[in-house]
Design a protein around this motif. Sequence first.
Motif, PDB file in Angstrom:
ATOM      1  N   ALA A   1       0.826  -1.207   0.000  1.00 50.53           N
ATOM      2  CA  ALA A   1       0.000   0.000   0.000  1.00 50.53           C
ATOM      3  C   ALA A   1       0.861   1.258   0.000  1.00 50.53           C
ATOM      4  CB  ALA A   1      -0.932  -0.001   1.208  1.00 50.53           C
ATOM      5  N   ALA A   2       1.980   1.227   0.722  1.00 47.42           N
ATOM      6  CA  ALA A   2       2.872   2.391   0.749  1.00 47.42           C
ATOM      7  C   ALA A   2       3.422   2.681  -0.639  1.00 47.42           C
ATOM      8  CB  ALA A   2       4.014   2.156   1.736  1.00 47.42           C
ATOM      9  N   ASP A   3       3.819   1.621  -1.351  1.00 53.74           N
ATOM     10  CA  ASP A   3       4.321   1.810  -2.718  1.00 53.74           C
ATOM     11  C   ASP A   3       3.221   2.300  -3.641  1.00 53.74           C
ATOM     12  OD1 ASP A   3       7.150   1.001  -2.683  1.00 53.74           O
ATOM     13  OD2 ASP A   3       6.363  -0.918  -2.028  1.00 53.74           O
ATOM     14  N   ALA A   4       2.007   1.780  -3.462  1.00 55.10           N
ATOM     15  CA  ALA A   4       0.896   2.210  -4.310  1.00 55.10           C
ATOM     16  C   ALA A   4       0.615   3.696  -4.140  1.00 55.10           C
ATOM     17  CB  ALA A   4      -0.360   1.393  -3.986  1.00 55.10           C
ATOM     18  N   VAL A   5       0.614   4.154  -2.884  1.00 53.54           N
ATOM     19  CA  VAL A   5       0.373   5.576  -2.627  1.00 53.54           C
ATOM     20  C   VAL A   5       1.503   6.431  -3.190  1.00 53.54           C
ATOM     21  CG1 VAL A   5       0.146   7.324  -0.819  1.00 53.54           C
ATOM     22  CG2 VAL A   5      -1.031   5.143  -0.587  1.00 53.54           C
ATOM     23  N   SER A   6       2.734   5.970  -3.012  1.00 57.25           N
ATOM     24  CA  SER A   6       3.869   6.751  -3.506  1.00 57.25           C
ATOM     25  C   SER A   6       3.862   6.842  -5.027  1.00 57.25           C
ATOM     26  CB  SER A   6       5.186   6.142  -3.019  1.00 57.25           C
ATOM     27  OG  SER A   6       5.420   4.893  -3.629  1.00 57.25           O
ATOM     28  N   HIS A   7       3.562   5.726  -5.708  1.00 54.40           N
ATOM     29  CA  HIS A   7       3.493   5.757  -7.168  1.00 54.40           C
ATOM     30  C   HIS A   7       2.408   6.725  -7.642  1.00 54.40           C
ATOM     31  CE1 HIS A   7       6.352   2.664  -7.142  1.00 54.40           C
ATOM     32  NE2 HIS A   7       5.580   1.601  -7.236  1.00 54.40           N
ATOM     33  N   TRP A   8       1.275   6.711  -6.930  1.00 50.03           N
ATOM     34  CA  TRP A   8       0.171   7.585  -7.321  1.00 50.03           C
ATOM     35  C   TRP A   8       0.547   9.059  -7.133  1.00 50.03           C
ATOM     36  CZ3 TRP A   8      -3.124  10.712  -4.181  1.00 50.03           C
ATOM     37  CH2 TRP A   8      -4.246  11.221  -4.857  1.00 50.03           C
ATOM     38  N   ILE A   9       1.166   9.369  -6.001  1.00 49.90           N
ATOM     39  CA  ILE A   9       1.558  10.759  -5.733  1.00 49.90           C
ATOM     40  C   ILE A   9       2.609  11.231  -6.728  1.00 49.90           C
ATOM     41  CG2 ILE A   9       2.695  12.290  -4.066  1.00 49.90           C
ATOM     42  CD1 ILE A   9       1.383  10.665  -1.854  1.00 49.90           C
ATOM     43  N   ILE A  10       3.607  10.378  -6.959  1.00 53.47           N
ATOM     44  CA  ILE A  10       4.643  10.738  -7.933  1.00 53.47           C
ATOM     45  C   ILE A  10       4.037  10.939  -9.312  1.00 53.47           C
ATOM     46  CG2 ILE A  10       6.700   9.911  -9.148  1.00 53.47           C
ATOM     47  CD1 ILE A  10       7.328  10.831  -6.369  1.00 53.47           C
ATOM     48  N   GLY A  11       3.061  10.080  -9.656  1.00 55.59           N
ATOM     49  CA  GLY A  11       2.406  10.217 -10.952  1.00 55.59           C
ATOM     50  C   GLY A  11       1.642  11.519 -11.075  1.00 55.59           C
TER      51      GLY A  11
END
Length: 437
Positions: free
Chosen positions: A89-99
């Motif tokens: 979930a942490a990676d999913a949130v980070s990918h979304w924010i970076i995107g």
Amino acid sequence: MLSLLGLLVGLALLIWLALRGVELLVAAPLCALLVALASGFAPFPQLAAEGAPSFTAAYMQGFVGFVQAWFFMFLLGSLFGKVMEASGAADAVSHWIIGKLGRGNAIAAVVIACAVLTYGGVSLFVVAFSVYPLALAMFREAKLPRRFIPGTIAFGSVTFTMTSAGSPEIQNWIPIKYLGTTPYAGWEVSLVVAAFMIAFGYWWLRRMVRVAVANGETFADRPDDPRDGERALPSIGSALIPLTIVLVVSFWLHDELKESALIVSLGGGVLASLLLHWRHVRGRLGEALTLGAMGALIAIANTAAVVGFGGVARLTPGFLAAVEFMTHLPGPALVGAAVAVSVIAGLTGSASGGQSIALPILAPHYVGLGVDPEALHRVVAISSGGLDSLPHNGYVVTTLRAICKETYPAAYPAMFALTVLVPVLGTALAVALFSFF
């Protein structure tokens, strides 16, 4: 005189040992012993006169008191962070924010995440536990030096949000008891000071990172880092739900349960993450729980070791003399209050400790002189968040050493700039605004 000298030498030695990377569970009690002996404390209660302090009793009272008050928050905060890591979930949130924001705004994303959680009422320690997995993933993707993660988390947590008008953090609420104000005291000046700290601090942080990158620094992986690899990640919607639960529940229950609201909110966040992401986390759950529990124990032990030092220091004649002097400084009232609270917070390594010790003396004295209670409230709150962040501060120790696993020489300079110098400048601005407008 010998007591004050022992206090200053003990504090300086503790800071020096922390910067040298000496284990705090060893350094803090040794330095506290030096302070105690210089003040004539007996080493053990059995050797102390009736009613007189002893080293072991004073130290363990501070140590155990901190563990008693914060153990469940540390444990659940660490478990929440590890479950978010293990589930992806942490990676999913980070990918979304970076995107959404782009790699160039990874630092802003971490600061915003910390600020929202802090202003929402989540404990500063818990914010560090919860945001670190996100920060690690975002810094990795943006290829930024990881040694700036502690400073970035701290900047979003313990500067413009912790002491601003309306903040639910304890540093904004302690003055209410002594001044009869509200959490929104001096909000106009607070808004200007917060804007200054955000703008100046963020510019300085970005500049430090740019210089490091220009010198060839980049993100360095470690063997124990969580990695998502090629595995499927949760959807961004489900990944955000546990974070939302922590924020909303802690804010909703804050007035009724105070710090205990965090136990409910973090427990709900852990449970929600497990239920929503069971297929992602089930193969890693045992390891995540073990690492989370061990991380919480290390973090709270290191922090409690430093709090124990403060428990000894506060009982010494030297400390009492320093408090008496600092709370009766000549000159403009707001300047005297700011200096007194800052220095006492630095001696104790605690913003709330500095306020709790100084305000019973400062509040009636300065209000009796006609000082505006709202101005005094805001200056005291902002000034308490400066020198408290010296190397022996519990939050600094936990975030830098236990959570981010960085060394003081690598990571503390940025942390010092953002959590000591920026709030000190903010305090000066607040005093100036209240004095001239």
